[in-house]
Design an enzyme around this catalytic site. Structure first.
Site, PDB file in Angstrom:
ATOM      1  N   ARG A  46       0.806  -1.235   0.000  1.00 29.96           N
ATOM      2  CA  ARG A  46       0.000   0.000   0.000  1.00 29.96           C
ATOM      3  C   ARG A  46       0.830   1.271   0.000  1.00 29.96           C
ATOM      4  NH1 ARG A  46      -5.373  -0.796   2.985  1.00 29.96           N
ATOM      5  NH2 ARG A  46      -5.405   1.468   2.878  1.00 29.96           N
ATOM      6  N   LYS A 152       1.152 -18.738   6.327  1.00 30.07           N
ATOM      7  CA  LYS A 152       0.379 -18.879   7.549  1.00 30.07           C
ATOM      8  C   LYS A 152       0.140 -17.522   8.204  1.00 30.07           C
ATOM      9  CE  LYS A 152       2.163 -20.191  11.337  1.00 30.07           C
ATOM     10  NZ  LYS A 152       3.009 -19.946  12.520  1.00 30.07           N
ATOM     11  N   HIS A 182       6.903 -23.692   6.718  1.00 30.06           N
ATOM     12  CA  HIS A 182       8.344 -23.608   6.454  1.00 30.06           C
ATOM     13  C   HIS A 182       9.129 -24.744   7.108  1.00 30.06           C
ATOM     14  CE1 HIS A 182       8.671 -21.552  10.376  1.00 30.06           C
ATOM     15  NE2 HIS A 182       9.963 -21.783  10.318  1.00 30.06           N
ATOM     16  N   LYS A 186      12.776 -27.434   5.856  1.00 31.61           N
ATOM     17  CA  LYS A 186      14.042 -27.610   6.587  1.00 31.61           C
ATOM     18  C   LYS A 186      14.732 -28.880   6.096  1.00 31.61           C
ATOM     19  CE  LYS A 186      12.640 -25.019  10.646  1.00 31.61           C
ATOM     20  NZ  LYS A 186      13.527 -23.907  10.943  1.00 31.61           N
ATOM     21  N   HIS A 244       3.375 -26.873  12.324  1.00 28.61           N
ATOM     22  CA  HIS A 244       4.732 -27.438  12.276  1.00 28.61           C
ATOM     23  C   HIS A 244       4.843 -28.801  12.981  1.00 28.61           C
ATOM     24  CE1 HIS A 244       5.461 -23.517  10.803  1.00 28.61           C
ATOM     25  NE2 HIS A 244       5.705 -22.909  11.935  1.00 28.61           N
ATOM     26  N   LYS A 344       7.804 -20.973  23.894  1.00 28.72           N
ATOM     27  CA  LYS A 344       8.677 -19.804  23.757  1.00 28.72           C
ATOM     28  C   LYS A 344       9.389 -19.570  25.087  1.00 28.72           C
ATOM     29  CE  LYS A 344       6.419 -17.458  19.948  1.00 28.72           C
ATOM     30  NZ  LYS A 344       7.374 -17.852  18.903  1.00 28.72           N
TER      31      LYS A 344
END
Ligand code: BG6
Length: 497
Positions: A46, A152, A182, A186, A244, A344
């Site tokens: 944009r 995603k 992704h 790998k 994943h 995480k």
């Protein structure tokens, strides 16, 4: 297979993913001479930017993400491929500028390897997918040879995933749609296919009779970073497990496909997803643990808890950790637990699959059977790529004592050739028209269908995720989950240094 000439259009062309991953990946393949001389990259977004201002943006925001030393001459050649086009994705009138920037899509002729392929890569929020596809079609910019790549998150539940499939499917045939996960790009994931189906050794043992359990872990040291807006409405289950981790589970557990062709592999993965044992509210509370990080230390640095991250809701119930015991109801896998875990702000950055074999039935040595460590195969995706096979061996010396020894295969050491980042591999596959490492629409829906009861249950559940300190391996309940089966997560079972 050589790549024929292409126009590659990045929607979200000035965004984070384009800058951090997509453009560096294309540069790497350019330097490796994989791209035809006349191939072009068109970045759309944009912002009202001149071509010059956009190239300057790439210089500051993208170039630093290139891992190798940048060759200035090659970099200038790479920049010469790139065109910026200002476009409001929701406004059909603005597609004229894109049409002007594109060359005619003549499709790829396999016999001559000539022709031009047009690829639309939608690195945008999924809410825009439908409008972009419809507007491309209205502007006459989609031909049977065009391809579309979807980033995603591909939905946030079954209904929204179905909607995406339907919206994109109105304009593109399934064979033109590349859904990115992704993790499938790998190197080690592809090596897992090589290991399972390129060797005679494993397949006879790859079943409930010989395997006791499988652990799949994706642990990150990073916190939520600047993605809180997205993450707080998502959580670890949607962000990592639904895609994943389930994809890794599929590659480990699938039946041998007849070939590496897209549909053979995707049919085999789909069968796994459809055979996953459904959770009920009772089994779900027993077999799934969710957690949320609190303040702690990562590499000696103090880090804030999830709820103290900038703009985080004070009472957020979003999980940053999930661990579960899943089961696959098939003859091959009945009764074999698959422990999945992701989080995480954990103690280490690590992605690995551990396949543990059963205990020997009887000891002929002066050692009880229980002193034998069951064989295990550890497949490492991150931080390094390799695999190790743990075996029992005799310790040197006079006595017949057996101890665990490690047979190590480090892919980097073994094969000196340069590695490819996941996005490099996947972008090349899109440009070559190879769909094997991309999810099919029915796979996506099957994964959501399995995950949805968990989401529904949590939505109605008043309890909050179990807290864990940053820099640890997650809440104690995750150790208890696997401990109930008399097992431990791999790092808990490792001897102290
Ligand atoms: C993404 C998630 O898909 O994968 C992120 O949205 C996560 O939250 C990332 O950090 C992890 O990928 P990798 O390749 O760094 O393990």
């Amino acid at each position: 297979m050589a790549i024929s000439d292409f126009d590659l259009v990045f929607f979200g062309g000035s965004g984070d993913l384009a800058m951090r991953k997509l453009l560096p990946a294309m540069y790497a393949r350019d330097v490796a001479h994989d791209l035809p001389a006349s191939a072009r990259i068109i970045c759309v977004g944009r912002e009202d930017l001149s071509q010059e201002a956009f190239l300057h943006m790439i210089e500051t925001n993208s170039k630093p993400h290139i891992k190798e030393n940048v060759d200035e001459g090659a970099w200038r050649d790479f920049l010469a491929r790139i065109t910026w086009v200002q476009l409001d994705a929701g406004n059909p009138a603005s597609y004229g500028a894109l049409a002007d920037a594109l060359r005619p899509d003549t499709g790829m002729s396999r016999s001559t390897d000539t022709g031009l392929t047009r690829v639309y890569y939608l690195a945008t929020p999924p809410a825009l997918f439908a409008r972009i596809c419809d507007n491309l079609a209205k502007a006459g910019l989609v031909t049977p040879a065009s391809r579309v790549v979807l980033e995603k998150p591909l939905g946030r539940d079954l209904e929204s995933a179905k909607q995406i499939n339907a919206d994109v499917g109105r304009v593109f045939a399934e064979s033109q749609i590349y859904r990115i996960d992704h993790y499938l790009g790998k190197e080690t994931v592809q090596n897992l296919l090589a290991l399972r189906f390129g060797n005679i050794l494993f397949e006879p043992l790859w079943r409930r009779e010989w395997i006791s359990d499988v652990q799949i872990t994706i642990a990150e040291k990073l916190g939520v970073g600047n993605r809180l807006g997205y993450y707080d409405t998502s959580g670890a289950l949607r962000d990592m497990l639904q895609n994943h981790l389930l994809q890794l589970l599929c590659i480990v557990a699938m039946e041998p496909p007849a070939s590496i062709s897209p549909d053979a592999v995707r049919d085999a993965k789909l069968q796994v997803l459809r055979s996953l044992k459904r959770f009920t509210p009772t089994t779900l509370s027993q077999n799934i643990v969710r957690g949320q990080y609190r303040a702690g230390y990562i590499d000696g640095q103090q880090v804030p808890g999830y709820r103290e991250e900038p703009n985080a809701p004070q009472h957020s119930k979003t999980e940053t950790f999930v661990a579960m015991k899943a089961e696959i109801d098939t003859w091959r896998w009945a009764g074999v637990p698959f422990y999945l875990r992701t989080g995480k702000r954990m103690a280490d950055r690590l992605a690995e699959i551990v396949v543990r074999f059963k205990q020997i039935p009887h000891s002929i040595f002066n050692q009880p059977t229980s002193s034998f460590q069951p064989n295990s195969l550890v497949i490492r995706l991150q931080p390094d790529e390799g695999l190790s096979m743990n075996l029992m061996a005799k310790t040197p010396g006079d006595s017949m004592r057996l101890k665990q020894a490690e047979l190590e295969l480090d892919f980097r050491e073994q094969f000196k050739s340069p590695r490819m980042e996941a996005y490099e591999r996947l972008l090349l596959d899109v440009l070559r028209g190879q769909l094997t490492l991309f999810m099919r629409g029915d796979e996506l829906e099957a994964a959501w269908e399995w995950v949805e009861p968990i989401l529904d249950h949590w939505e109605q559940d008043d309890t909050t995720p179990a807290p864990y300190s940053s820099g640890t391996w997650g809440p104690a309940a995750a150790s208890a989950l696997i401990g109930r089966d008399g097992l431990q997560w791999r790092e808990e079972a490792l001897p102290e240094d």
